[in-house]
Write a protein that holds these residues in place. Structure first.
Motif, PDB file in Angstrom:
ATOM      1  N   ALA A  62      98.843  21.541  40.624  1.00  0.00           N
ATOM      2  CA  ALA A  62      98.093  21.565  41.883  1.00  0.00           C
ATOM      3  C   ALA A  62      98.266  22.903  42.594  1.00  0.00           C
ATOM      4  N   ALA A  63      99.452  23.464  42.549  1.00  0.00           N
ATOM      5  CA  ALA A  63      99.695  24.762  43.177  1.00  0.00           C
ATOM      6  C   ALA A  63      98.861  25.841  42.510  1.00  0.00           C
TER       7      ALA A  63
ATOM      8  N   THR B  77      96.034  25.306  40.957  1.00  0.00           N
ATOM      9  CA  THR B  77      94.637  25.013  41.288  1.00  0.00           C
ATOM     10  C   THR B  77      94.278  25.516  42.682  1.00  0.00           C
ATOM     11  N   MET B  78      95.225  25.471  43.613  1.00  0.00           N
ATOM     12  CA  MET B  78      94.990  25.945  44.977  1.00  0.00           C
ATOM     13  C   MET B  78      94.943  27.460  45.066  1.00  0.00           C
ATOM     14  N   GLY B  79      95.218  28.135  43.967  1.00  0.00           N
ATOM     15  CA  GLY B  79      95.142  29.585  43.956  1.00  0.00           C
ATOM     16  C   GLY B  79      96.400  30.296  44.400  1.00  0.00           C
ATOM     17  N   LEU B  80      97.534  29.600  44.439  1.00  0.00           N
ATOM     18  CA  LEU B  80      98.777  30.256  44.815  1.00  0.00           C
ATOM     19  C   LEU B  80      99.176  31.275  43.753  1.00  0.00           C
ATOM     20  N   GLY B  81      99.786  32.358  44.193  1.00  0.00           N
ATOM     21  CA  GLY B  81     100.209  33.401  43.274  1.00  0.00           C
ATOM     22  C   GLY B  81     101.271  32.933  42.305  1.00  0.00           C
ATOM     23  N   TRP B  82     101.364  33.642  41.176  1.00  0.00           N
ATOM     24  CA  TRP B  82     102.319  33.269  40.144  1.00  0.00           C
ATOM     25  C   TRP B  82     103.745  33.301  40.678  1.00  0.00           C
ATOM     26  N   TRP B  83     104.083  34.356  41.431  1.00  0.00           N
ATOM     27  CA  TRP B  83     105.435  34.501  41.944  1.00  0.00           C
ATOM     28  C   TRP B  83     105.788  33.369  42.901  1.00  0.00           C
TER      29      TRP B  83
END
Length: 299
Positions: free
Chosen positions: A194-195, A197-203
């Motif tokens: 989900a993270a 999918t929400m577009g959060l950065g890899w780091w």
């Protein structure tokens, strides 16, 4: 160190809140509070050896009187004197700093290396996982103490940093395997997907969602490792391969006392008592953490 591989790794591939929840109940466990207080006292002694050593004596481990060589405890010298006529209480107090420093520094270095290798192997997989897993297998094949003996015999001055780096060199593989296994189980969890999918950065995904779940089980091994390293350092120093004078450590005191036990048993009792209490307290903390993180033992 071989017994560390028997630690049960719980399934942490759930919400991060499930990872943090077990730690909140630790303060209500006597098995955690008692050893934690003892470890806190030992840390205070290690950080402030001068004031602590001055509570019951002159507090200077380097002030010696050969006329008092091997004398038993008396007023102002609760632990008696060592063979050089130095205050044994002050030496045991100052030895706390060296022994704890080696245990903590070794564990921090080994844990840092294990986190890097475990994260890379668990996240990337493929050829990186294969190469790092084989590297871990190679280091696991070295007997812990034998490898340390070979390396320490080839170095010059054996200080706290040198001994810690050597022990860390052979102490990271078990933790790296745990990190790798935890990362592989956590990276496919719903909240991680989900993270992404929400577009959060890899780091941010790694540090906020994957790393907490990967670190939790390895903390158990890291805690127990501190106690194991303290024993290993004392054993190596007792054999003349660990810390060297003018360093002050329990291992050096035990080595000096081994030939004098019949004439001056107090030389062996007090360093041994401090060593045993320290190691048992740290291992008790690790066992309590293991129980808190094991879903089968949670109420």
């Amino acid at each position: 160190m071989a017994e560390l591989t028997e630690v049960v790794v719980p399934d942490l591939a759930t919400d991060p809140e499930d990872v943090r929840r077990p730690f909140r109940g630790l303060v209500r466990r006597p098995g955690f509070v008692v050893p934690a207080v003892l470890v806190l006292v030992l840390m205070i002694i290690a950080l402030l050896p001068g004031p602590v050593a001055g509570l019951f004596g002159h507090g200077d481990p380097t002030v010696c009187d050969l006329g008092s060589s091997g004398d038993p405890p008396r007023a102002g010298h609760p632990f008696g004197f060592d063979i050089q006529g130095c205050d044994l209480y002050a030496n045991v107090v100052y030895g706390t700093r060296s022994s704890l420093a080696v245990g903590v520094l070794t564990t921090v270095l080994a844990l840092a290396l294990a986190l890097v290798i475990g994260l890379v192997a668990g996240l990337i997989g493929g050829w990186a996982d294969f190469l790092l897993s084989r590297l871990t297998d190679i280091f696991l094949g070295f007997p812990f103490l034998l490898g340390a003996i070979v390396v320490l015999n080839s170095v010059g001055q054996r200080s706290v940093l040198t001994v810690s780096m050597t022990l860390a060199l052979f102490g990271w593989p078990t933790m790296a395997r745990l990190v790798r296994g935890s990362v592989r189980s956590v990276r496919g969890a719903d909240y991680v997907l989900a993270a992404h999918t929400m577009g959060l950065g890899w780091w941010r995904v790694v540090t906020r969602y994957i790393l907490p779940g990967a670190v939790a089980p390895v903390l158990v091994v890291a805690t127990i490792t501190v106690g194991g390293v303290i024993v290993a350092e004392s054993s190596l120093t007792y054999l003349g391969i660990g810390l060297q004078a003018p360093a002050i450590s329990w291992g050096l005191q035990l080595s000096d006392a081994s030939d004098q036990f019949q004439n001056a048993p107090h030389l062996l009792w007090f360093p041994s008592l401090f060593l045993a209490v320290t190691v048992l307290s740290i291992i008790s903390l690790g066992d309590t953490l293991r129980a808190a993180l094991d879903p089968k033992q949670r109420s």
